[in-house]
Design an enzyme around this catalytic site. Structure first.
Site, PDB file in Angstrom:
ATOM      1  N   SER A  84       1.935  -0.337   0.667  1.00  0.00           N
ATOM      2  CA  SER A  84       0.428   0.370   1.383  1.00  0.00           C
ATOM      3  C   SER A  84       0.343   1.260   0.154  1.00  0.00           C
ATOM      4  CB  SER A  84       1.087   0.859   2.574  1.00  0.00           C
ATOM      5  OG  SER A  84      -0.204   1.189   3.046  1.00  0.00           O
ATOM      6  N   HIS A 131      -0.665  -5.517   8.586  1.00  0.00           N
ATOM      7  CA  HIS A 131       0.003  -4.613   7.745  1.00  0.00           C
ATOM      8  C   HIS A 131       1.405  -4.548   8.038  1.00  0.00           C
ATOM      9  CE1 HIS A 131      -1.222  -1.837   4.418  1.00  0.00           C
ATOM     10  NE2 HIS A 131      -0.517  -0.760   5.343  1.00  0.00           N
ATOM     11  N   ASP A 155      -4.608  -8.619   7.697  1.00  0.00           N
ATOM     12  CA  ASP A 155      -4.369  -7.438   7.327  1.00  0.00           C
ATOM     13  C   ASP A 155      -5.576  -6.485   7.291  1.00  0.00           C
ATOM     14  OD1 ASP A 155      -3.729  -4.534   6.576  1.00  0.00           O
ATOM     15  OD2 ASP A 155      -2.039  -5.352   5.146  1.00  0.00           O
TER      16      ASP A 155
END
Length: 200
Positions: free
Chosen positions: A104, A184, A153
């Protein structure tokens, strides 16, 4: 221990062996992937820095003005700082290979260091989001990159993930993808792909 600008954890590995930098996501810290990194490459030196920016108390590596909207000046600052941190520690440990793994927000700073400076020989980008057209960088030729992502996502839309992979391919890097059907979250098939990629 010199901090080189980041609070970090370090596990010294075999001298002259690879060095692995593990970079957490928003709200994580230097513990999030430290043990995972040590398991992945037991002989490597493992370094896990903590992001130096706070977003409502959540640690990040650079500022943003909204979801998917980056503070480009701060991204430039953070990229230069991270590249310097990586080079300094790789030099101190006489690293044979510089490897990065980020998730991320950690994947985003890792991707931007690659785009701007190269630095990493191998990189694992887990759920990255680069919401701009990166500049060409011929130094990326021959680098090995694994991108893992979720097809649904909401934070990193699949077409943008694919575009980032296409960019690296255009720079003549070797790019592999590992997708899962979710969002995610990190799934088991990603972990398996990372293990195979790093041991190859």
């Amino acid at each position: 221990m010199v901090d080189h600008g980041y609070v970090h954890k370090l596990k010294a590995g075999r001298p002259g062996g690879p060095i692995l930098f593990v970079l957490h996501g928003t709200g994580g810290d230097e513990n999030q992937f430290f043990g995972f990194g040590a398991q992945l490459l037991p002989e490597a030196t493992v370094v896990s820095p903590r992001g130096d920016v706070s977003e409502h108390g959540a640690a990040r590596f650079f500022r943003r003005t909204g979801e998917g909207v980056y503070d480009m000046a701060d991204l430039a600052r953070a990229t230069e700082k991270m590249a310097g941190f990586v080079k300094a520690l790789a030099g101190e440990h006489d690293a044979s290979e510089i490897i990065g793994l980020g998730y991320s927000n950690g994947a985003n700073i890792l991707a931007n260091v690659l785009i701007e400076e190269g630095v990493f020989d191998k990189a694992v980008l887990m759920h990255p989001l680069i919401p701009f057209r990166p500049k060409d960088n011929p130094a990326l030729a021959g680098r090995k990159i694994l991108i893992t992502a979720g097809e649904r996502d909401p934070i990193c839309p699949a077409p943008m993930t694919q575009a980032l992979g296409d960019y690296f391919t255009k720079q003549k890097a070797t790019v592999e993808f590992e997708w899962h059907s979710g969002g995610h979250d990190i799934r088991q098939n990603e972990i398996g792909a990372i293990e195979r990629f790093l041991k190859a």
